[in-house]
Design a protein around this motif. Structure first.
Motif, PDB file in Angstrom:
ATOM      1  N   THR A  69     -10.555  -3.044   4.732  1.00  0.00           N
ATOM      2  CA  THR A  69     -10.086  -4.397   5.028  1.00  0.00           C
ATOM      3  C   THR A  69     -11.001  -5.106   6.002  1.00  0.00           C
ATOM      4  O   THR A  69     -11.662  -4.503   6.825  1.00  0.00           O
ATOM      5  CB  THR A  69      -8.660  -4.380   5.617  1.00  0.00           C
ATOM      6  OG1 THR A  69      -8.639  -3.436   6.675  1.00  0.00           O
ATOM      7  CG2 THR A  69      -7.640  -4.060   4.576  1.00  0.00           C
ATOM      8  N   GLY A 112      -1.850   5.690   6.702  1.00  0.00           N
ATOM      9  CA  GLY A 112      -3.195   5.638   6.127  1.00  0.00           C
ATOM     10  C   GLY A 112      -4.070   4.541   6.713  1.00  0.00           C
ATOM     11  O   GLY A 112      -4.972   4.046   6.058  1.00  0.00           O
ATOM     12  N   ALA A 113      -3.794   4.168   7.962  1.00  0.00           N
ATOM     13  CA  ALA A 113      -4.547   3.067   8.567  1.00  0.00           C
ATOM     14  C   ALA A 113      -5.781   3.563   9.302  1.00  0.00           C
ATOM     15  O   ALA A 113      -5.854   4.723   9.722  1.00  0.00           O
ATOM     16  CB  ALA A 113      -3.646   2.305   9.533  1.00  0.00           C
ATOM     17  N   TYR A 114      -6.735   2.646   9.446  1.00  0.00           N
ATOM     18  CA  TYR A 114      -7.977   2.927  10.173  1.00  0.00           C
ATOM     19  C   TYR A 114      -8.244   1.743  11.085  1.00  0.00           C
ATOM     20  O   TYR A 114      -8.280   0.593  10.636  1.00  0.00           O
ATOM     21  CB  TYR A 114      -9.121   3.114   9.169  1.00  0.00           C
ATOM     22  CG  TYR A 114     -10.493   3.183   9.803  1.00  0.00           C
ATOM     23  CD1 TYR A 114     -10.862   4.292  10.561  1.00  0.00           C
ATOM     24  CD2 TYR A 114     -11.412   2.146   9.621  1.00  0.00           C
ATOM     25  CE1 TYR A 114     -12.124   4.353  11.139  1.00  0.00           C
ATOM     26  CE2 TYR A 114     -12.677   2.206  10.197  1.00  0.00           C
ATOM     27  CZ  TYR A 114     -13.031   3.315  10.956  1.00  0.00           C
ATOM     28  OH  TYR A 114     -14.277   3.376  11.531  1.00  0.00           O
ATOM     29  N   TYR A 115      -8.390   1.995  12.362  1.00  0.00           N
ATOM     30  CA  TYR A 115      -8.588   0.898  13.324  1.00  0.00           C
ATOM     31  C   TYR A 115      -9.420   1.439  14.489  1.00  0.00           C
ATOM     32  O   TYR A 115      -8.891   2.017  15.429  1.00  0.00           O
ATOM     33  CB  TYR A 115      -7.218   0.390  13.805  1.00  0.00           C
ATOM     34  CG  TYR A 115      -7.264  -0.942  14.528  1.00  0.00           C
ATOM     35  CD1 TYR A 115      -7.376  -2.137  13.813  1.00  0.00           C
ATOM     36  CD2 TYR A 115      -7.168  -1.009  15.907  1.00  0.00           C
ATOM     37  CE1 TYR A 115      -7.401  -3.364  14.464  1.00  0.00           C
ATOM     38  CE2 TYR A 115      -7.197  -2.235  16.574  1.00  0.00           C
ATOM     39  CZ  TYR A 115      -7.306  -3.400  15.835  1.00  0.00           C
ATOM     40  OH  TYR A 115      -7.327  -4.612  16.482  1.00  0.00           O
ATOM     41  N   SER A 130      -4.587  -2.310   8.484  1.00  0.00           N
ATOM     42  CA  SER A 130      -6.042  -2.272   8.327  1.00  0.00           C
ATOM     43  C   SER A 130      -6.512  -0.884   7.886  1.00  0.00           C
ATOM     44  O   SER A 130      -5.968   0.147   8.299  1.00  0.00           O
ATOM     45  CB  SER A 130      -6.723  -2.723   9.620  1.00  0.00           C
ATOM     46  OG  SER A 130      -6.910  -1.639  10.466  1.00  0.00           O
ATOM     47  N   THR A 131      -7.521  -0.885   7.009  1.00  0.00           N
ATOM     48  CA  THR A 131      -8.123   0.364   6.524  1.00  0.00           C
ATOM     49  C   THR A 131      -9.635   0.185   6.573  1.00  0.00           C
ATOM     50  O   THR A 131     -10.124  -0.882   6.945  1.00  0.00           O
ATOM     51  CB  THR A 131      -7.719   0.667   5.065  1.00  0.00           C
ATOM     52  OG1 THR A 131      -8.220  -0.388   4.248  1.00  0.00           O
ATOM     53  CG2 THR A 131      -6.218   0.785   4.903  1.00  0.00           C
ATOM     54  N   GLU A 132     -10.337   1.210   6.165  1.00  0.00           N
ATOM     55  CA  GLU A 132     -11.790   1.126   6.132  1.00  0.00           C
ATOM     56  C   GLU A 132     -12.252  -0.059   5.271  1.00  0.00           C
ATOM     57  O   GLU A 132     -13.325  -0.595   5.477  1.00  0.00           O
ATOM     58  CB  GLU A 132     -12.404   2.420   5.560  1.00  0.00           C
ATOM     59  CG  GLU A 132     -12.452   3.572   6.535  1.00  0.00           C
ATOM     60  CD  GLU A 132     -11.167   4.386   6.592  1.00  0.00           C
ATOM     61  OE1 GLU A 132     -10.119   3.896   6.106  1.00  0.00           O
ATOM     62  OE2 GLU A 132     -11.200   5.511   7.134  1.00  0.00           O
ATOM     63  N   ARG A 146       0.834  -1.203   0.000  1.00  0.00           N
ATOM     64  CA  ARG A 146       0.000   0.000   0.000  1.00  0.00           C
ATOM     65  C   ARG A 146       0.875   1.262   0.000  1.00  0.00           C
ATOM     66  O   ARG A 146       0.510   2.303  -0.554  1.00  0.00           O
ATOM     67  CB  ARG A 146      -0.912  -0.005   1.226  1.00  0.00           C
ATOM     68  CG  ARG A 146      -2.006   1.038   1.169  1.00  0.00           C
ATOM     69  CD  ARG A 146      -2.980   0.883   2.316  1.00  0.00           C
ATOM     70  NE  ARG A 146      -2.455   1.380   3.557  1.00  0.00           N
ATOM     71  CZ  ARG A 146      -2.603   0.783   4.737  1.00  0.00           C
ATOM     72  NH1 ARG A 146      -3.254  -0.372   4.832  1.00  0.00           N
ATOM     73  NH2 ARG A 146      -2.092   1.313   5.822  1.00  0.00           N
ATOM     74  N   VAL A 187      -3.065   6.531  13.437  1.00  0.00           N
ATOM     75  CA  VAL A 187      -4.089   5.620  12.927  1.00  0.00           C
ATOM     76  C   VAL A 187      -5.465   6.213  13.230  1.00  0.00           C
ATOM     77  O   VAL A 187      -5.786   6.497  14.385  1.00  0.00           O
ATOM     78  CB  VAL A 187      -3.950   4.220  13.568  1.00  0.00           C
ATOM     79  CG1 VAL A 187      -5.101   3.322  13.123  1.00  0.00           C
ATOM     80  CG2 VAL A 187      -2.613   3.603  13.190  1.00  0.00           C
TER      81      VAL A 187
END
Lengths: 253, 491
Positions: free
Chosen positions: A248, A131-134, A244-246, A28, A163
């Protein structure tokens, strides 16, 4: 820039999800990552238990497996520290024993290119926002070899702070060892378990949904202890959070 | 009135398994170590040149150890010129014999003692008791240990395993056997406990004709001995008696006063978390009309020269006995000092004793493994002893044997007993890990049979699964996933 993943034997066998997360994350970020199949284990369990001679073939194997790569990235603080701190020692001892410079040269090839994942992200790629989302509350346990041997400092924390959706909870007594220590967990099981129970209680007290580290071996001990103590806090490797992202699947966890 | 000894104690894992279950001990140790640990961190943070001081301390010790023969000769000449007498003891038995004869020559049957690790190491009190001489400890914590027929469990705070009410009970029950009894109605208030000890000890200070001490440092250029302490009992012992006998390990020598300056900064901050310790006593031979008339320095080897021959292990001889490593050690905090089975508990003891005593006993062979290798000890060590490095080095000596120096002679030692199955497992693991095909087969086998894996492991694995859940083996190892998704798709 040729980048290889050193997944480590523990992740390869027991936690492939972490290896997949590193691949997802690096790709990514635009990094093409390779997985040389000749790799196995860095030799840390053998070396730290006193079996230096059993470690030597694995030093050679590591150096050869990653010849031709500019960077070797590994999602393990203690395996990175094994290469960086102990490979040169193994080489120097072999030379002192009159067995030539071959192992020292193997160590010299391996050491400069080996990076723990958060080091590679922050120092080489120079990113802290991956650019991760958790969307979970997380507490971070700095593992001993990451903290004291590699000197990771605030790199993992800076990555976690960027994050989206992640709420970081302070872990009391964070810098105290969890009690894993490789074969120590078996040879001194009572002390190891007592340390693990204290760590598990500190983690539970944060009220976090998940505890994360840069090392699955410590996390296996911490998670196993949490389970036995009836806690619902999930052990998660930092790579899986950063991957993880929105979009995954892993986010749902 | 001889107390317990360290002889015949079980190996570390068994002793530690016992002590971790002792809730009072765990509580006492946790409170005490965390308090000292936090104070030390604050005291060290005050100095912006701490890391440079630490490097200087390590460098001075390393250089001195490299030329130890020279500096010991210089110290001997200076002490002798100043009116002292120097004795050389190759081992603990010889040191005990020398001290016993020196005390006998005075005709006294009681000596007062300054807290000393060297005399604990060699069991001097028991040796003196065997010759009808009573050695009275005057350091408060050592007094508590002695009165309780107990063993020290910490280098700096030997009674760290005791809480206030336990100390009050020991004073009430035992002080009368040794001299002035505890005052009536003694409570567990620290001021009252200290006053009881003060009154009890005062008689002994005023009566004693002979004192036995150790020393923190010996300055070679002038032959000066240095004792740093907090309570003033040392100052009493070092100045009031007619005869002073100091038992000092040969590694305690520093070349010059300028070198000493570095350690007088490193030691108090690391040890008691003080900028400067309350009492620093220094003496050079004897002085007319001031202090002891007779001064004897017993220089103790007891395995130190042998240790010096080991290029990795010798760094343990830099130790200045501050005990910072004990106070940060998570293993020490849970196992307690007695589990280490010597006068030197904690991380430093785990690297010192297997070198000074060898690894022949099951206990000494177990000490290098009494660590999770977390590295907190190395981080706080004021002379930068890489304790984890030495632990791993000594683990190799235990499991593989090899060449060591014993009594000045090179000998080859065999692997310690009880590691045969482990050695076979390590060899098998190495073979598998050096053959990726075999590793893949083993991984696939584990994955395919994963539904059959027990939740509680048999054999040695029980040590894991008794307290920790066993991780589930995934359906597919990483390398198979890579092959399936990456390599086959690019073919």
């Amino acid at each position: 820039m040729r980048v290889a993943l050193f997944v480590t034997c523990v992740n390869d066998t027991l936690f492939p999800r972490t290896g997949r997360a590193v691949v997802t994350l690096l790709e990514r970020l635009g990094v093409e990552v390779d997985f040389p199949q000749a790799q196995t284990c860095c030799g840390q369990p053998q070396f730290n238990t006193g079996y230096r001679h059993e470690t030597e073939p694995l030093v050679r194997r590591y150096a050869t497996a990653f010849d031709g790569y500019d960077f070797v990235v590994t999602p393990s603080g203690s395996c990175a520290a094994m290469v960086r701190d102990n490979y040169p020692r193994i080489g120097a001892k072999a030379a002192a024993e009159g067995r030539g410079a071959e192992l020292a040269e193997a160590a010299a090839r391996a050491v400069p290119k080996t990076y723990e994942l958060t080091e590679f992200l922050v120092d080489v790629l120079e990113v802290v926002d991956v650019g991760a989302y958790y969307p979970h509350t997380v507490t971070y346990h700095p593992t001993c070899h990451g903290l004291r041997l590699l000197g990771l400092g605030d790199r993992p924390r800076r990555l976690l702070e960027h994050v989206r959706g992640l709420e970081l909870r302070e872990l009391p007594g964070a810098e105290e060892c969890c009690g894993f220590g490789g074969t120590f967990a078996l040879k001194n099981a009572a002390v190891s378990a007592a340390m693990g129970a204290d760590k598990a209680r500190s983690i539970t007290a944060t009220g976090a949904d998940a505890v994360c580290t840069v090392d699955n071996s410590c996390l296996m001990h911490i998670g196993g202890t949490l389970t036995r103590l009836g806690s619902t806090v999930r052990p998660v490797h930092i790579a899986e959070i950063l991957a993880s992202t929105e979009r995954t699947r892993e986010v749902a966890r | 009135m001889s107390g317990r000894t360290y002889l015949g104690l079980p190996a570390f894992p068994e002793a530690a398994a016992q002590s971790t279950r002792n809730a009072t001990l765990r509580g006492n140790l946790r409170r005490a170590t965390h308090t000292i640990r936090d104070k030390r961190a604050r005291a060290v943070a005050e100095l912006d040149d701490w890391q440079r001081l630490r490097a200087a301390g390590a460098a001075i010790k390393t250089r001195t150890l490299r030329h130890l023969d020279h500096y010991l000769g210089q110290a001997e000449a200076a002490v002798t010129a100043a009116g002292g007498q120097v004795h050389w003891a190759a081992d603990g038995a010889e040191a005990n014999r020398i001290v016993t004869e020196l005390v006998r020559a005075t005709g006294e049957t009681e000596v007062v003692k300054v807290k000393s690790m060297a005399t604990q190491e060699i069991g001097l009190n028991d040796a003196l008791a065997g010759a009808g001489i009573t050695a009275c400890e005057t350091d408060l914590a050592e007094l508590i240990v002695q009165l309780g027929d107990d063993l020290p469990s910490h280098i700096l705070v030997p009674a760290i395993h005791r809480n206030r009410s336990e100390i009050r009970d020991i004073f009430r029950e035992r002080m009368a056997d040794w001299g002035r009894p505890a005052p009536d109605g003694l409570t567990d208030r620290p001021a009252e406990l200290a006053e009881a000890a003060r009154l009890h000890l005062r008689e002994k200070f005023l009566r004693a004709k002979v004192a036995v001490s150790g020393a923190n440092f010996v300055v070679a250029e002038s032959g000066t001995l240095v004792v740093v302490e907090s309570e003033g009992n040392g100052r009493m012992c070092l100045t009031l008696p007619e005869t002073l006998i100091s038992v000092v390990g040969i590694e305690k020598v520093v070349p010059t006063w300028q070198d000493l300056e570095v350690f007088l900064q490193l030691l108090p901050r690391s040890s008691t978390a003080e900028r400067m310790n309350p009492y620093t006593s220094m003496w050079t031979g004897t002085t007319d009309g001031d202090g002891p008339r007779n001064f004897h320095l017993v220089l103790l080897d007891n395995g130190r020269t042998d240790t010096l021959a080991d290029t990795v292990g010798r760094q343990a001889l830099r130790c200045i006995r501050c005990s910072a490593c004990l106070n940060v050690c998570p293993v020490y905090e849970r196992a307690g000092g007695h589990a280490y089975g010597s006068a030197y508990p904690g991380p430093i003891g785990a690297i010192l004793m297997p070198q000074l005593r060898g690894t022949d006993s099951e206990l000494d062979a177990s000490l290098p493994f009494a660590s999770s290798l977390c590295g907190a000890c190395y981080e706080v060590c004021p002379v930068a002893i890489d304790i984890p490095e030495v632990l791993v080095h000594l683990r190799e000596r235990v499991v593989e044997g090899g060449e060591v120096v014993r009594g000045g002679t090179k000998v080859t030692i065999r692997p310690a007993k009880g590691h045969a199955a482990e050695r076979a497992a390590m060899r098998a693991a190495r073979w598998t890990l050096d053959h990726p095909g075999a590793l893949r087969t083993a991984q696939r086998l584990a994955s395919r049979t994963r539904r059959l894996h027990p939740r509680r492991l048999p054999g040695p694995g029980r040590a894991w699964s008794d307290t920790r859940a066993v991780p589930e083996v995934p359906a597919e190892p990483f390398r198979d996933w890579w092959r399936r998704t990456r390599e086959e798709s690019t073919k």
